[in-house]
Design a protein around this motif. Structure first.
Motif, short mmCIF file in Angstrom:
data_model
loop_
_atom_site.label_atom_id
_atom_site.label_comp_id
_atom_site.label_asym_id
_atom_site.label_seq_id
_atom_site.Cartn_x
_atom_site.Cartn_y
_atom_site.Cartn_z
N LEU A 11 -57.01 97.43 -25.83
CA LEU A 11 -56.51 98.70 -25.29
C LEU A 11 -55.33 99.26 -26.05
O LEU A 11 -55.25 100.47 -26.27
CB LEU A 11 -56.14 98.55 -23.81
N GLU A 12 -54.43 98.40 -26.47
CA GLU A 12 -53.25 98.87 -27.20
C GLU A 12 -53.65 99.65 -28.45
O GLU A 12 -53.18 100.76 -28.69
CB GLU A 12 -52.36 97.69 -27.55
N GLY A 13 -54.54 99.08 -29.24
CA GLY A 13 -55.00 99.77 -30.46
C GLY A 13 -55.76 101.04 -30.14
O GLY A 13 -55.61 102.05 -30.84
N ILE A 18 -55.93 107.15 -29.74
CA ILE A 18 -55.99 108.38 -28.95
C ILE A 18 -54.74 109.22 -29.20
O ILE A 18 -54.83 110.44 -29.39
CB ILE A 18 -56.16 108.05 -27.45
N ILE A 19 -53.58 108.57 -29.23
CA ILE A 19 -52.34 109.30 -29.49
C ILE A 19 -52.32 109.84 -30.91
O ILE A 19 -51.81 110.93 -31.16
CB ILE A 19 -51.12 108.40 -29.20
N ARG A 20 -52.89 109.10 -31.86
CA ARG A 20 -52.94 109.58 -33.25
C ARG A 20 -53.72 110.88 -33.35
O ARG A 20 -53.35 111.80 -34.07
CB ARG A 20 -53.58 108.53 -34.17
N LYS A 21 -54.79 110.97 -32.58
CA LYS A 21 -55.66 112.15 -32.66
C LYS A 21 -54.95 113.41 -32.20
O LYS A 21 -55.19 114.49 -32.74
CB LYS A 21 -56.94 111.93 -31.85
N ARG A 22 -54.09 113.27 -31.18
CA ARG A 22 -53.29 114.42 -30.74
C ARG A 22 -52.23 113.97 -29.74
O ARG A 22 -52.41 113.00 -29.02
CB ARG A 22 -54.14 115.52 -30.16
N GLU A 23 -51.14 114.67 -29.73
CA GLU A 23 -50.07 114.41 -28.78
C GLU A 23 -50.66 114.48 -27.37
O GLU A 23 -51.40 115.41 -27.04
CB GLU A 23 -49.02 115.49 -28.97
N THR A 24 -50.35 113.50 -26.53
CA THR A 24 -50.99 113.43 -25.24
C THR A 24 -50.11 112.70 -24.23
O THR A 24 -49.07 112.15 -24.58
CB THR A 24 -52.37 112.76 -25.35
N TYR A 25 -50.54 112.67 -22.98
CA TYR A 25 -49.80 112.01 -21.90
C TYR A 25 -50.70 110.99 -21.22
O TYR A 25 -51.91 110.95 -21.45
CB TYR A 25 -49.24 113.04 -20.91
N ALA A 26 -50.12 110.14 -20.35
CA ALA A 26 -50.81 108.97 -19.82
C ALA A 26 -52.12 109.30 -19.09
O ALA A 26 -53.13 108.65 -19.32
CB ALA A 26 -49.88 108.18 -18.91
N TYR A 27 -52.10 110.29 -18.22
CA TYR A 27 -53.31 110.62 -17.47
C TYR A 27 -54.43 111.05 -18.43
O TYR A 27 -55.58 110.64 -18.27
CB TYR A 27 -53.03 111.73 -16.46
N ASN A 76 -46.30 110.62 -29.18
CA ASN A 76 -46.67 110.74 -30.59
C ASN A 76 -46.49 109.38 -31.26
O ASN A 76 -45.64 108.59 -30.85
CB ASN A 76 -45.75 111.73 -31.32
N LEU A 77 -47.25 109.15 -32.32
CA LEU A 77 -47.07 107.92 -33.10
C LEU A 77 -45.86 108.04 -34.01
O LEU A 77 -45.57 109.11 -34.55
CB LEU A 77 -48.30 107.66 -33.99
N THR A 78 -45.18 106.93 -34.20
CA THR A 78 -44.13 106.84 -35.20
C THR A 78 -44.77 106.31 -36.49
O THR A 78 -45.95 105.92 -36.49
CB THR A 78 -43.03 105.86 -34.73
N GLU A 79 -44.00 106.24 -37.55
CA GLU A 79 -44.51 105.64 -38.80
C GLU A 79 -44.91 104.19 -38.56
O GLU A 79 -45.94 103.73 -39.05
CB GLU A 79 -43.45 105.73 -39.91
N LYS A 80 -44.11 103.49 -37.79
CA LYS A 80 -44.40 102.11 -37.44
C LYS A 80 -45.70 102.02 -36.64
O LYS A 80 -46.50 101.10 -36.82
CB LYS A 80 -43.23 101.53 -36.64
N GLY A 81 -45.93 103.00 -35.77
CA GLY A 81 -47.16 103.05 -34.98
C GLY A 81 -48.38 103.29 -35.84
O GLY A 81 -49.44 102.70 -35.61
N ILE A 82 -48.25 104.16 -36.83
CA ILE A 82 -49.36 104.42 -37.75
C ILE A 82 -49.71 103.15 -38.51
O ILE A 82 -50.89 102.80 -38.66
CB ILE A 82 -49.00 105.57 -38.72
#
Length: 110
Positions: A11-13, A18-27, A76-82
Motif C-alpha cells: 500500500l505504501e508504494g 497515486i500521489i505522483r500522478k497528481r496532488e491529492t487528499y486521503a479520501y 505531493n511527493l518530495t524528491e526523497k519520495g520520488i
C-alpha cells in the motif's frame, strides 16, 4: 478482494504512485485504490500510512480550500519520495517476476 495481510506490504508504494500522478487528499486516495481494484480501503488504513510517509519526508502536505467543508490536506511527493517510489517499482518488478516464475514456471526448477 485482496487479503489485508497481502496489501500491507504494497500500500505504501501504491499510495506514493497515486500521489505522483497528481496532488491529492486521503479520501481521493482511497477512491483511487478502489478504482484500481484494491477493494474498499478505509481512510483509517490510509491515514497512518500518510502520517508515516510525511514523517519520513516522502510526501508533504498543503492545506487548500474545499468545495465542501473545511480545508483539505493535499499531498505531493518530495524528491526523497520520488526516489523511494522508484525503488519500490524496482523491488516490485523483482518480486512479481519471482512469484510468477514460481507459480507459472515449469517443474524443471525443482
Amino acid at each position: 478482494m485482496i487479503p489485508s495481510q497481502m496489501l500491507k506490504g504494497v500500500l505504501e508504494g501504491c499510495i506514493l504512485e497515486i500521489i505522483r500522478k497528481r496532488e491529492t487528499y486521503a479520501y481521493e486516495i482511497s477512491k483511487q485504490l478502489e478504482k484500481y481494484g484494491f477493494g474498499m480501503i478505509s481512510e483509517g488504513t490510509i491515514y497512518p500510512i500518510i502520517l508515516r510517509l510525511q514523517k519520513n519526508e516522502l510526501i508533504k502536505a498543503t492545506l487548500q480550500d474545499s468545495n465542501s467543508g473545511p480545508k483539505r490536506k493535499y499531498y505531493n511527493l518530495t524528491e526523497k519520495g520520488i526516489s523511494m517510489l522508484n525503488q519500490f517499482k524496482d523491488n516490485w518488478q523483482e518480486l512479481d517476476y519471482a512469484v510468477n516464475q514460481l507459480l507459472m514456471g515449469s517443474e524443471d526448477n525443482e
